[in-house]
Structure formats: C-alpha cells, structure tokens
Design a protein around this motif. Structure first.
Motif, short mmCIF file in Angstrom:
data_model
loop_
_atom_site.label_atom_id
_atom_site.label_comp_id
_atom_site.label_asym_id
_atom_site.label_seq_id
_atom_site.Cartn_x
_atom_site.Cartn_y
_atom_site.Cartn_z
N HIS A 14 3.82 -6.16 -7.61
CA HIS A 14 4.82 -6.71 -8.32
C HIS A 14 6.12 -6.06 -8.27
O HIS A 14 7.23 -6.85 -8.09
CB HIS A 14 4.50 -7.15 -9.85
N GLU A 15 6.31 -4.93 -8.45
CA GLU A 15 7.39 -4.16 -8.66
C GLU A 15 8.03 -3.89 -7.15
O GLU A 15 9.27 -3.93 -6.90
CB GLU A 15 6.93 -2.58 -8.94
N ALA A 16 7.08 -3.83 -6.12
CA ALA A 16 7.38 -4.08 -4.62
C ALA A 16 8.12 -5.26 -4.39
O ALA A 16 9.13 -5.41 -3.56
CB ALA A 16 6.18 -3.60 -3.85
N SER A 17 7.83 -6.45 -5.06
CA SER A 17 8.43 -7.65 -4.94
C SER A 17 9.98 -7.74 -5.12
O SER A 17 10.74 -8.35 -4.69
CB SER A 17 7.70 -8.78 -5.65
N THR A 18 10.28 -6.87 -6.09
CA THR A 18 11.55 -6.71 -6.51
C THR A 18 12.62 -6.03 -5.31
O THR A 18 13.48 -6.53 -4.98
CB THR A 18 11.81 -5.83 -7.79
N ALA A 19 11.86 -5.06 -4.74
CA ALA A 19 12.54 -4.25 -3.60
C ALA A 19 12.72 -5.29 -2.31
O ALA A 19 13.65 -5.47 -1.71
CB ALA A 19 11.76 -3.37 -3.28
N PHE A 20 11.59 -5.99 -2.26
CA PHE A 20 11.59 -7.15 -1.13
C PHE A 20 12.48 -8.14 -1.34
O PHE A 20 13.45 -8.36 -0.39
CB PHE A 20 10.00 -7.69 -1.28
N CYS A 21 12.86 -8.59 -2.66
CA CYS A 21 13.99 -9.42 -2.67
C CYS A 21 15.34 -8.87 -2.78
O CYS A 21 16.55 -9.59 -2.54
CB CYS A 21 13.69 -10.19 -4.20
N LEU A 22 15.40 -7.41 -2.37
CA LEU A 22 16.51 -6.92 -2.14
C LEU A 22 16.90 -6.57 -0.90
O LEU A 22 17.77 -6.12 -0.35
CB LEU A 22 16.84 -5.54 -3.19
N GLY A 23 15.79 -7.16 0.05
CA GLY A 23 15.87 -6.89 1.63
C GLY A 23 15.06 -5.62 1.91
O GLY A 23 15.05 -5.02 3.06
N ASP A 24 14.37 -4.98 0.98
CA ASP A 24 13.54 -3.54 1.13
C ASP A 24 12.11 -3.71 1.51
O ASP A 24 11.30 -4.05 0.27
CB ASP A 24 13.85 -2.67 0.53
N PRO A 25 11.45 -4.05 2.46
CA PRO A 25 10.02 -4.06 2.71
C PRO A 25 9.26 -2.87 2.53
O PRO A 25 7.92 -2.88 2.49
CB PRO A 25 9.85 -4.72 4.01
N GLU A 26 9.82 -1.57 2.53
CA GLU A 26 8.95 -0.31 2.49
C GLU A 26 8.05 -0.38 1.56
O GLU A 26 6.76 0.09 1.46
CB GLU A 26 9.75 1.00 2.44
N ALA A 62 12.04 -9.62 5.02
CA ALA A 62 12.96 -8.94 3.98
C ALA A 62 14.23 -8.96 4.42
O ALA A 62 15.18 -9.03 3.98
CB ALA A 62 12.38 -7.57 3.94
N ALA A 63 14.54 -8.95 5.92
CA ALA A 63 15.94 -8.97 6.60
C ALA A 63 16.63 -10.23 5.96
O ALA A 63 17.78 -10.38 6.12
CB ALA A 63 15.98 -8.63 7.97
N LEU A 64 15.93 -11.33 5.68
CA LEU A 64 16.57 -12.65 5.36
C LEU A 64 16.82 -12.91 3.91
O LEU A 64 17.58 -13.78 3.36
CB LEU A 64 15.54 -13.66 5.75
N LEU A 65 16.63 -11.74 3.05
CA LEU A 65 16.65 -11.81 1.52
C LEU A 65 17.61 -10.75 1.11
O LEU A 65 17.77 -9.50 1.64
CB LEU A 65 15.33 -11.66 1.07
N ARG A 66 18.48 -11.08 -0.19
CA ARG A 66 19.16 -10.27 -0.57
C ARG A 66 19.51 -10.47 -1.97
O ARG A 66 19.53 -11.64 -2.45
CB ARG A 66 20.60 -9.81 0.21
N ASP A 67 20.11 -9.64 -2.84
CA ASP A 67 20.31 -9.84 -4.27
C ASP A 67 19.53 -10.75 -4.85
O ASP A 67 19.93 -11.58 -5.77
CB ASP A 67 21.87 -10.30 -4.06
N GLY A 68 18.17 -10.47 -4.88
CA GLY A 68 17.16 -10.97 -5.43
C GLY A 68 16.30 -10.37 -6.49
O GLY A 68 16.29 -9.20 -6.51
N LYS A 69 15.56 -11.13 -7.24
CA LYS A 69 14.66 -10.46 -8.41
C LYS A 69 13.58 -11.51 -8.74
O LYS A 69 13.84 -12.61 -8.81
CB LYS A 69 15.43 -9.77 -9.54
N PRO A 70 12.17 -10.99 -8.71
CA PRO A 70 11.29 -11.91 -9.36
C PRO A 70 11.62 -12.25 -10.82
O PRO A 70 11.89 -11.32 -11.47
CB PRO A 70 10.09 -11.16 -9.15
#
Length: 143
Positions: A14-26, A62-70
């Motif tokens: 769930h926490e990784a989803s926050t990073a993912f929504c910011l464009g970070d898949p790591e 992830a490259a298609l997403l930015r400035d997001g949050k679950p």
C-alpha cells in the motif's frame, strides 16, 4: 492465524502505491517475486509474465503517473495459507495521468496474490482493472 510478515508486506505494498502514483516504481518492484512465473495484468496493457516483463510494465506504467496519492484501499476479501495468500481490494487514487494538468479519480478492482519464498513473502501476481460497478453484459463484446 494472521501472518505478521504477510500483513507487513501488504502494508508495504500500500505504501509503495503512493510512490507509484508519484511515478516511482522502485518500491513496488522490491515487493515482487523475481521468479519466471511472476505475473502482472495492469489496466493499460496485456499481462506480463516473468521478472523482466513485470519490471518493464511497472516502469512504463509509473512513467505515465505523477502527483498522485492513494485515498483508500477497500478490502473485499482475503485468504491465506502457510505459503499462499490473496487479497481483493478496490483501490481509490487521485493522480495526474499522462500529460493531464488536473488530477483524475481512479478506482481499480485489484487482486494480489502473495507467495512465501526463501526471502519471505513476495507478490507473485497482480491483476487490476477499472471494473468497480455493475456493467451491461454487452460491455465485454470486442468492437
């Protein structure tokens, strides 16, 4: 009995989803099994199989997403055995997609399957799609 390590992995996911929504898949990639049978079926492309394909799909999405949050993870169902477990959730997010200047609200029906491996619990499969409300049967017909 609930497995504490599995619960920890689900929280990390769930926490990784926050990073993912910011464009970070790591952070998401670190949670995945690196096995040849790992799979990912995301809502923007065909299923990927094997570590290299899963990584490529995570990077591209992830490259298609930015400035997001679950905003919510609504648990629908869950089940676990000693070595396999799954959760089904509705994931609600606000995120800027592609070149959009405004955030969009996104809701995904997501099934995640976890497997205990030598290194501990890992994600071995994830399927997510936008079907979160009833639809007419005609919606499944390819045009």
């Amino acid at each position: 009995m609930k497995d504490v390590e599995l619960d920890k992995l689900i929280q990390q996911d769930h926490e990784a989803s926050t990073a993912f929504c910011l464009g970070d898949p790591e952070p998401k990639k670190r949670l995945y099994s690196q096995s040849g049978d790992a799979t990912l079926a995301n809502p923007i492309g065909p299923p990927a199989r094997g570590w290299q394909q899963v990584v490529a799909v995570l990077d591209a999405a992830a490259a298609l997403l930015r400035d997001g949050k679950p905003t919510e993870f609504e648990r629908i169902s869950e089940f676990e055995t000693a070595d396999l477990a799954y959760i089904i959730e509705i994931e609600r997010t606000t995120v800027k997609i592609g070149g959009a200047e405004e955030r969009s609200s996104v809701a995904l029906r997501a099934t995640t399957i976890f497997r205990r491996e030598e290194a501990g619990w890992k994600i071995v499969h994830r399927h997510a799609d936008p079907i979160t409300t009833p639809r007419p049967v005609q919606s499944i017909v390819m045009r």
